[in-house]
Design a protein around this motif. Structure first.
Motif, PDB file in Angstrom:
ATOM      1  N   LYS A 111      20.667  32.772  35.509  1.00  0.00           N
ATOM      2  CA  LYS A 111      20.947  34.366  35.215  1.00  0.00           C
ATOM      3  C   LYS A 111      21.847  34.555  34.537  1.00  0.00           C
ATOM      4  N   TYR A 112      21.962  36.160  33.926  1.00  0.00           N
ATOM      5  CA  TYR A 112      23.647  36.172  33.411  1.00  0.00           C
ATOM      6  C   TYR A 112      23.923  37.483  33.846  1.00  0.00           C
ATOM      7  N   LEU A 113      24.673  37.810  34.166  1.00  0.00           N
ATOM      8  CA  LEU A 113      25.486  38.420  34.580  1.00  0.00           C
ATOM      9  C   LEU A 113      26.977  39.064  33.426  1.00  0.00           C
ATOM     10  N   GLU A 114      26.918  40.487  33.374  1.00  0.00           N
ATOM     11  CA  GLU A 114      27.889  40.754  32.829  1.00  0.00           C
ATOM     12  C   GLU A 114      28.641  41.761  33.548  1.00  0.00           C
ATOM     13  N   LEU A 115      29.928  41.679  34.242  1.00  0.00           N
ATOM     14  CA  LEU A 115      31.091  42.348  34.703  1.00  0.00           C
ATOM     15  C   LEU A 115      32.011  43.222  34.452  1.00  0.00           C
ATOM     16  N   THR A 116      31.739  44.106  34.938  1.00  0.00           N
ATOM     17  CA  THR A 116      33.427  45.193  33.884  1.00  0.00           C
ATOM     18  C   THR A 116      34.333  45.123  34.970  1.00  0.00           C
ATOM     19  N   LEU A 117      35.634  44.642  34.964  1.00  0.00           N
ATOM     20  CA  LEU A 117      36.583  44.708  36.388  1.00  0.00           C
ATOM     21  C   LEU A 117      37.522  45.343  35.498  1.00  0.00           C
ATOM     22  N   ASN A 118      38.265  46.585  36.277  1.00  0.00           N
ATOM     23  CA  ASN A 118      39.236  47.306  35.747  1.00  0.00           C
ATOM     24  C   ASN A 118      40.777  46.423  35.416  1.00  0.00           C
ATOM     25  N   GLU A 119      41.635  47.482  35.306  1.00  0.00           N
ATOM     26  CA  GLU A 119      43.006  46.846  34.806  1.00  0.00           C
ATOM     27  C   GLU A 119      44.035  46.055  35.759  1.00  0.00           C
ATOM     28  N   ARG A 120      43.484  46.794  36.551  1.00  0.00           N
ATOM     29  CA  ARG A 120      44.045  46.738  38.727  1.00  0.00           C
ATOM     30  C   ARG A 120      44.144  45.509  38.882  1.00  0.00           C
ATOM     31  N   THR A 121      42.949  44.698  38.113  1.00  0.00           N
ATOM     32  CA  THR A 121      42.231  42.959  39.018  1.00  0.00           C
ATOM     33  C   THR A 121      43.515  42.111  39.063  1.00  0.00           C
ATOM     34  N   GLU A 122      43.355  41.318  39.805  1.00  0.00           N
ATOM     35  CA  GLU A 122      45.217  40.196  40.085  1.00  0.00           C
ATOM     36  C   GLU A 122      44.422  39.534  39.738  1.00  0.00           C
ATOM     37  N   ASN A 123      44.959  38.130  39.413  1.00  0.00           N
ATOM     38  CA  ASN A 123      44.181  37.334  39.521  1.00  0.00           C
ATOM     39  C   ASN A 123      42.850  36.777  39.304  1.00  0.00           C
ATOM     40  N   ILE A 124      42.488  37.372  38.146  1.00  0.00           N
ATOM     41  CA  ILE A 124      41.001  37.251  37.650  1.00  0.00           C
ATOM     42  C   ILE A 124      40.006  36.337  37.651  1.00  0.00           C
ATOM     43  N   ASP A 125      41.184  35.329  36.919  1.00  0.00           N
ATOM     44  CA  ASP A 125      40.481  33.586  37.459  1.00  0.00           C
ATOM     45  C   ASP A 125      39.736  33.319  38.663  1.00  0.00           C
ATOM     46  N   GLN A 126      41.088  33.709  39.658  1.00  0.00           N
ATOM     47  CA  GLN A 126      39.704  33.067  41.084  1.00  0.00           C
ATOM     48  C   GLN A 126      39.193  34.000  41.454  1.00  0.00           C
ATOM     49  N   ALA A 127      39.604  35.195  41.391  1.00  0.00           N
ATOM     50  CA  ALA A 127      38.547  36.507  41.652  1.00  0.00           C
ATOM     51  C   ALA A 127      37.429  36.643  41.380  1.00  0.00           C
ATOM     52  N   VAL A 128      37.062  35.733  40.246  1.00  0.00           N
ATOM     53  CA  VAL A 128      35.913  35.593  39.717  1.00  0.00           C
ATOM     54  C   VAL A 128      35.099  34.511  40.271  1.00  0.00           C
ATOM     55  N   GLN A 129      35.434  33.586  40.354  1.00  0.00           N
ATOM     56  CA  GLN A 129      34.861  31.852  40.934  1.00  0.00           C
ATOM     57  C   GLN A 129      34.955  32.510  42.460  1.00  0.00           C
ATOM     58  N   GLU A 130      35.883  33.061  43.047  1.00  0.00           N
ATOM     59  CA  GLU A 130      35.587  33.492  44.495  1.00  0.00           C
ATOM     60  C   GLU A 130      33.734  34.630  44.827  1.00  0.00           C
ATOM     61  N   MET A 131      33.641  35.642  44.105  1.00  0.00           N
ATOM     62  CA  MET A 131      32.881  35.975  43.654  1.00  0.00           C
ATOM     63  C   MET A 131      31.627  34.887  43.412  1.00  0.00           C
ATOM     64  N   CYS A 132      31.472  34.064  42.746  1.00  0.00           N
ATOM     65  CA  CYS A 132      30.061  33.409  41.987  1.00  0.00           C
ATOM     66  C   CYS A 132      30.044  32.419  43.444  1.00  0.00           C
ATOM     67  N   ASP A 133      31.303  32.128  43.965  1.00  0.00           N
ATOM     68  CA  ASP A 133      30.842  31.085  45.588  1.00  0.00           C
ATOM     69  C   ASP A 133      30.232  31.749  46.654  1.00  0.00           C
ATOM     70  N   LYS A 134      31.136  33.314  46.682  1.00  0.00           N
ATOM     71  CA  LYS A 134      30.309  33.164  47.265  1.00  0.00           C
ATOM     72  C   LYS A 134      29.036  34.837  47.507  1.00  0.00           C
ATOM     73  N   LEU A 135      28.853  35.049  46.651  1.00  0.00           N
ATOM     74  CA  LEU A 135      27.654  36.213  46.299  1.00  0.00           C
ATOM     75  C   LEU A 135      26.928  35.600  45.464  1.00  0.00           C
ATOM     76  N   LEU A 136      27.251  35.915  43.918  1.00  0.00           N
ATOM     77  CA  LEU A 136      26.631  35.579  42.588  1.00  0.00           C
ATOM     78  C   LEU A 136      25.980  34.290  42.596  1.00  0.00           C
ATOM     79  N   ALA A 137      26.476  32.711  43.393  1.00  0.00           N
ATOM     80  CA  ALA A 137      25.410  32.044  43.035  1.00  0.00           C
ATOM     81  C   ALA A 137      25.475  31.458  44.205  1.00  0.00           C
TER      82      ALA A 137
END
Lengths: 84, 84
Positions: B41-67
């Motif tokens: 799968k290939y996903l494109e996420l658009t996050l707004n500027e208010r995102t904090e710790n973007i690296d950690q957030a994306v890892q969590e999203m992948c672990d919890k939901l996306l993958a």
């Protein structure tokens, strides 16, 4: 051996209900900064050395089978890898 | 705005029946040099500027939901794009 990475995405103008559902789930999980999610496909093809016109072959495969050119765009990268 | 590209692939050790079916179809179409097909799968996420710790957030999203970390690997790229 050639390794070909193919990325298939929905065209910008096409609605992506799957992406919208995933966006909703991410927001429910607390990631309110997610503005948009688009979901596509990622394929890895392994082709052997006897492949001729690899660029043209991959384009044909995408047009005929892998992607739906009406609603999807595709791009691909060809890597030459060492035979094992 | 951040654009995040997420690539989710089945682990090497996991069978990919969808890929095998596509390989069969490509060979039927005459592309006999196709040795293997793996589909992810290939996903494109658009996050707004208010995102904090973007690296950690994306890892969590992948672990919890996306993958599914049991059978899938993921990698991602974060691009900063100009607000429109």
């Amino acid at each position: 051996m050639y390794k070909v990475k193919v990325y298939i995405t929905l065209r910008e103008s096409v609605l992506d209900p799957q992406g919208t559902a995933v966006k909703g789930s991410l927001q429910t999980l607390g990631y309110s900064s997610v503005e948009d999610v688009r979901i596509g496909k990622y394929l890895e093809l392994t082709l052997n050395e006897r492949t001729e016109n690899i660029d043209q072959a991959v384009q044909e495969m995408c047009d005929k089978l892998l992607a739906n050119p009406v609603i999807e765009d595709y791009r691909y990268e060809i890597e030459e890898s060492v035979a094992q």
